[in-house]
Design an enzyme around this catalytic site. Sequence first.
Site, mmCIF file in Angstrom:
data_model
loop_
_atom_site.group_PDB
_atom_site.id
_atom_site.type_symbol
_atom_site.label_atom_id
_atom_site.label_comp_id
_atom_site.label_asym_id
_atom_site.label_seq_id
_atom_site.Cartn_x
_atom_site.Cartn_y
_atom_site.Cartn_z
ATOM 1 N N ARG A 16 38.347 18.585 32.567
ATOM 2 C CA ARG A 16 38.421 19.789 31.996
ATOM 3 C C ARG A 16 38.538 20.881 32.689
ATOM 4 O O ARG A 16 39.038 22.024 32.296
ATOM 5 C CB ARG A 16 37.363 19.784 30.670
ATOM 6 C CG ARG A 16 37.501 18.487 29.836
ATOM 7 C CD ARG A 16 36.041 18.960 29.043
ATOM 8 N NE ARG A 16 34.938 18.665 29.943
ATOM 9 C CZ ARG A 16 33.646 18.988 29.681
ATOM 10 N NH1 ARG A 16 33.385 19.580 28.454
ATOM 11 N NH2 ARG A 16 32.825 18.938 30.496
ATOM 12 N N GLU A 21 26.775 28.484 37.968
ATOM 13 C CA GLU A 21 26.035 29.841 37.901
ATOM 14 C C GLU A 21 26.541 30.907 38.750
ATOM 15 O O GLU A 21 26.264 30.732 39.966
ATOM 16 C CB GLU A 21 24.664 29.662 37.913
ATOM 17 C CG GLU A 21 24.188 28.654 36.732
ATOM 18 C CD GLU A 21 22.695 28.412 36.871
ATOM 19 O OE1 GLU A 21 22.114 28.575 38.069
ATOM 20 O OE2 GLU A 21 22.099 27.811 35.865
ATOM 21 N N GLN A 39 25.352 47.616 36.745
ATOM 22 C CA GLN A 39 26.884 47.868 36.501
ATOM 23 C C GLN A 39 27.563 46.676 37.227
ATOM 24 O O GLN A 39 27.320 46.238 38.299
ATOM 25 C CB GLN A 39 26.978 49.188 37.159
ATOM 26 C CG GLN A 39 28.480 49.571 36.846
ATOM 27 C CD GLN A 39 28.784 50.755 37.552
ATOM 28 O OE1 GLN A 39 27.949 51.975 37.434
ATOM 29 N NE2 GLN A 39 29.903 51.162 37.969
ATOM 30 N N ASN A 41 31.492 45.629 37.936
ATOM 31 C CA ASN A 41 32.805 46.491 38.074
ATOM 32 C C ASN A 41 34.068 45.352 38.399
ATOM 33 O O ASN A 41 33.583 44.185 38.742
ATOM 34 C CB ASN A 41 32.789 47.275 39.463
ATOM 35 C CG ASN A 41 31.868 48.351 39.439
ATOM 36 O OD1 ASN A 41 31.701 48.964 38.137
ATOM 37 N ND2 ASN A 41 31.144 48.754 40.517
ATOM 38 N N ARG A 52 41.127 48.343 49.954
ATOM 39 C CA ARG A 52 40.476 49.199 49.211
ATOM 40 C C ARG A 52 39.042 49.077 50.012
ATOM 41 O O ARG A 52 38.423 48.133 50.207
ATOM 42 C CB ARG A 52 39.893 48.560 47.770
ATOM 43 C CG ARG A 52 41.047 48.397 46.683
ATOM 44 C CD ARG A 52 40.707 47.988 45.440
ATOM 45 N NE ARG A 52 41.922 47.753 44.464
ATOM 46 C CZ ARG A 52 42.438 48.454 43.660
ATOM 47 N NH1 ARG A 52 41.815 49.477 43.470
ATOM 48 N NH2 ARG A 52 43.256 48.234 43.029
ATOM 49 N N HIS A 55 34.027 51.600 51.607
ATOM 50 C CA HIS A 55 33.092 52.475 50.507
ATOM 51 C C HIS A 55 31.801 52.104 50.585
ATOM 52 O O HIS A 55 31.318 51.137 51.012
ATOM 53 C CB HIS A 55 33.613 52.311 49.246
ATOM 54 C CG HIS A 55 35.185 52.444 49.060
ATOM 55 N ND1 HIS A 55 35.972 51.865 48.134
ATOM 56 C CD2 HIS A 55 36.206 53.317 49.592
ATOM 57 C CE1 HIS A 55 37.026 52.216 47.868
ATOM 58 N NE2 HIS A 55 37.219 53.036 49.035
ATOM 59 N N LYS A 65 25.903 45.325 46.724
ATOM 60 C CA LYS A 65 26.966 44.727 45.819
ATOM 61 C C LYS A 65 27.057 43.093 46.235
ATOM 62 O O LYS A 65 26.707 42.597 46.894
ATOM 63 C CB LYS A 65 28.581 45.190 46.425
ATOM 64 C CG LYS A 65 28.486 46.634 46.249
ATOM 65 C CD LYS A 65 29.833 46.971 47.062
ATOM 66 C CE LYS A 65 30.076 48.511 46.531
ATOM 67 N NZ LYS A 65 31.501 48.901 47.234
ATOM 68 N N HIS A 112 31.802 48.702 52.565
ATOM 69 C CA HIS A 112 32.372 47.406 52.065
ATOM 70 C C HIS A 112 33.814 47.924 51.752
ATOM 71 O O HIS A 112 34.231 48.902 51.188
ATOM 72 C CB HIS A 112 31.544 46.966 50.720
ATOM 73 C CG HIS A 112 32.336 46.071 50.186
ATOM 74 N ND1 HIS A 112 33.013 46.255 48.957
ATOM 75 C CD2 HIS A 112 32.579 44.741 50.465
ATOM 76 C CE1 HIS A 112 33.669 44.994 48.490
ATOM 77 N NE2 HIS A 112 33.339 44.190 49.184
ATOM 78 N N TYR A 125 32.533 42.638 40.891
ATOM 79 C CA TYR A 125 31.102 42.903 41.768
ATOM 80 C C TYR A 125 30.245 43.488 40.953
ATOM 81 O O TYR A 125 30.323 44.219 40.103
ATOM 82 C CB TYR A 125 31.515 43.382 43.186
ATOM 83 C CG TYR A 125 32.201 44.951 43.125
ATOM 84 C CD1 TYR A 125 31.496 46.147 43.161
ATOM 85 C CD2 TYR A 125 33.494 44.990 42.749
ATOM 86 C CE1 TYR A 125 32.079 47.119 43.275
ATOM 87 C CE2 TYR A 125 34.273 46.096 43.026
ATOM 88 C CZ TYR A 125 33.296 47.477 42.889
ATOM 89 O OH TYR A 125 34.091 48.498 43.044
#
Length: 194
Positions: A16, A21, A39, A41, A52, A55, A65, A112, A125
């Site tokens: 299937r 986890e 949070q 994202n 990207r 940062h 993160k 990152h 993340y």
Amino acid sequence: MDGLALVTPSRYGDERGYFFEAFRAEHFEALEPGLAFVQDNQAFSAQQGVVRGLHFQIGPAAQGKLVRCLRGSILDVAVDIRRGSPSFGQHVAVTLSAENGRQLWVPPGFAHGYATQEPDCEVFYKVTAYYDRERERGLAWDDPDLNIDWGLAGAQAILSTKDQAQPRLAQSPAYFDYRASALAVGLAGDPEGI
């Protein structure tokens, strides 16, 4: 590299599909006492070659993160920007993909970023501090002193206007000071120190 961890959760599958986890708080507590994610994202990039980063956030808004790729594949990069660290200015680059299921833990004190390796990539993340525009900083993705091979194979990097104007590491203040931290042992899914 001190503080970073590559986590490969165990997948349990059958005809299937599979189950795993993706996050379990008790396993990550050892990375940083009191670790709490506040949070989530998610970012979508339609084209291959989107870069990207690099940062980070400073001061009380400094973020750890936990990064994974939900669709497609990315080259995920973390640069040690902790002044005094034995690995200051060095980076780790790993492929995260929907297929391999790996996740990269990037603690505070690292810049990152990532580059999409194929079209239609989704990256998810968890972060340990809320986004704070006033405390957001960055580094030039193509800083020659960092010597990062983004794996673009001659393709044109696609960047935001903000990321095109980031400073080099040598031009940046000392936002983070190094303090020894032990890499967690025994995370679920066989983490590797990198």
